[in-house]
Design a protein around this motif. Structure first.
Motif, PDB file in Angstrom:
ATOM      1  N   TRP A  45       0.827  -1.209   0.000  1.00  0.00           N
ATOM      2  CA  TRP A  45       0.000   0.000   0.000  1.00  0.00           C
ATOM      3  C   TRP A  45       0.858   1.255   0.000  1.00  0.00           C
ATOM      4  O   TRP A  45       0.503   2.244  -0.620  1.00  0.00           O
ATOM      5  N   LEU A  46       1.996   1.210   0.676  1.00  0.00           N
ATOM      6  CA  LEU A  46       2.858   2.388   0.741  1.00  0.00           C
ATOM      7  C   LEU A  46       3.428   2.698  -0.649  1.00  0.00           C
ATOM      8  O   LEU A  46       3.481   3.849  -1.064  1.00  0.00           O
ATOM      9  N   GLU A  47       3.788   1.635  -1.353  1.00  0.00           N
ATOM     10  CA  GLU A  47       4.282   1.790  -2.725  1.00  0.00           C
ATOM     11  C   GLU A  47       3.181   2.350  -3.629  1.00  0.00           C
ATOM     12  O   GLU A  47       3.414   3.243  -4.441  1.00  0.00           O
ATOM     13  N   ALA A  48       1.961   1.840  -3.465  1.00  0.00           N
ATOM     14  CA  ALA A  48       0.830   2.318  -4.271  1.00  0.00           C
ATOM     15  C   ALA A  48       0.564   3.799  -3.982  1.00  0.00           C
ATOM     16  O   ALA A  48       0.307   4.576  -4.900  1.00  0.00           O
ATOM     17  N   LEU A  49       0.643   4.190  -2.718  1.00  0.00           N
ATOM     18  CA  LEU A  49       0.458   5.604  -2.366  1.00  0.00           C
ATOM     19  C   LEU A  49       1.553   6.451  -2.991  1.00  0.00           C
ATOM     20  O   LEU A  49       1.294   7.535  -3.497  1.00  0.00           O
ATOM     21  N   SER A  50       2.771   5.967  -2.935  1.00  0.00           N
ATOM     22  CA  SER A  50       3.895   6.695  -3.520  1.00  0.00           C
ATOM     23  C   SER A  50       3.656   6.932  -5.011  1.00  0.00           C
ATOM     24  O   SER A  50       3.887   8.034  -5.523  1.00  0.00           O
ATOM     25  N   GLU A  51       3.161   5.900  -5.693  1.00  0.00           N
ATOM     26  CA  GLU A  51       2.888   6.014  -7.131  1.00  0.00           C
ATOM     27  C   GLU A  51       1.766   7.017  -7.412  1.00  0.00           C
ATOM     28  O   GLU A  51       1.837   7.765  -8.378  1.00  0.00           O
ATOM     29  N   THR A  52       0.746   7.009  -6.565  1.00  0.00           N
ATOM     30  CA  THR A  52      -0.435   7.821  -6.861  1.00  0.00           C
ATOM     31  C   THR A  52      -0.359   9.254  -6.346  1.00  0.00           C
ATOM     32  O   THR A  52      -0.941  10.139  -6.939  1.00  0.00           O
ATOM     33  N   ILE A  53       0.367   9.490  -5.237  1.00  0.00           N
ATOM     34  CA  ILE A  53       0.351  10.848  -4.676  1.00  0.00           C
ATOM     35  C   ILE A  53       1.726  11.486  -4.558  1.00  0.00           C
ATOM     36  O   ILE A  53       1.836  12.631  -4.122  1.00  0.00           O
ATOM     37  N   ASN A  54       2.789  10.752  -4.923  1.00  0.00           N
ATOM     38  CA  ASN A  54       4.136  11.305  -4.732  1.00  0.00           C
ATOM     39  C   ASN A  54       5.023  11.072  -5.954  1.00  0.00           C
ATOM     40  O   ASN A  54       6.233  10.908  -5.826  1.00  0.00           O
ATOM     41  N   GLN A  55       4.432  11.023  -7.125  1.00  0.00           N
ATOM     42  CA  GLN A  55       5.140  10.814  -8.394  1.00  0.00           C
ATOM     43  C   GLN A  55       6.102   9.628  -8.360  1.00  0.00           C
ATOM     44  O   GLN A  55       7.138   9.623  -9.004  1.00  0.00           O
TER      45      GLN A  55
END
Length: 188
Positions: A45-55
């Protein structure tokens, strides 16, 4: 028990770390992933968040700690039997249009997170499909609201509907998440 995270503190910390979304959207994404069937023990989930909200960039340590706390708080709330999910939105003193915009961000985040983990809507119940259609409508709401009692009541009702709908999705698609929790003894 840790202090419950609130909209303003999470939004401010994200902003200080250069993350361009508010707390409502991040919380919506996390809820969407969990309600769409992501395992509670899945650390992707942390990786998915990084992809979606942190370029796609890694989060700083303080941001990662904040997101972990938010994830844990969200999991706890979803597992509570008494509809304990609190949408991470501005408090009731904030201007109504700020609260409405944050609710829209939450719903858009939820739909994003849900879509990351639930591609097959055919297996979903009609209730879940209807809730997602309603979320789609809510995510497109634009008109400014008047700061009157009628608008307050309408916003409150939409917030409650969103909360109950998220819990419905979790109870239907996320119940398998409880299978992860076999270490916890159950009392019968």
């Amino acid at each position: 028990m840790e202090k419950q995270l609130d909209y303003d503190s999470v939004s401010n910390k994200l902003s200080q770390q250069g993350v361009i979304v508010d707390a409502a959207e991040v919380h919506g994404i996390l809820c969407g992933m969990l309600c769409g069937g992501m395992s509670l023990t899945d650390q992707k989930w942390l990786e998915a968040l990084s992809e979606t909200i942190n370029q796609g960039d890694a989060f700083s340590d303080p941001t990662q700690h904040l997101l972990n706390s938010l994830f844990n708080q969200t999991c706890q709330q979803l597992l509570e039997p008494e509809f304990a999910l609190n949408l991470l939105l501005p408090d009731d003193q904030a201007p109504i249009n700020d609260r409405g915009a944050a609710l829209i961000n939450w719903v858009q985040g939820f739909m994003l997170g849900f879509g990351l983990h639930q591609q097959d809507l055919m297996q979903c119940s009609d209730d879940v499909k209807e809730a997602l259609e309603d979320f789609s409508d809510i995510s497109r709401m634009e008109e400014p609201m008047d700061a009157d009692e009628e608008s307050e009541k309408a916003l409150f009702e939409v917030e409650e509907y969103v909360k109950i709908s998220a819990i419905l999705c979790f109870s239907e698609l996320g119940q398998s998440l409880l299978d992860d929790q076999q270490d916890t003894p159950s009392v019968h």
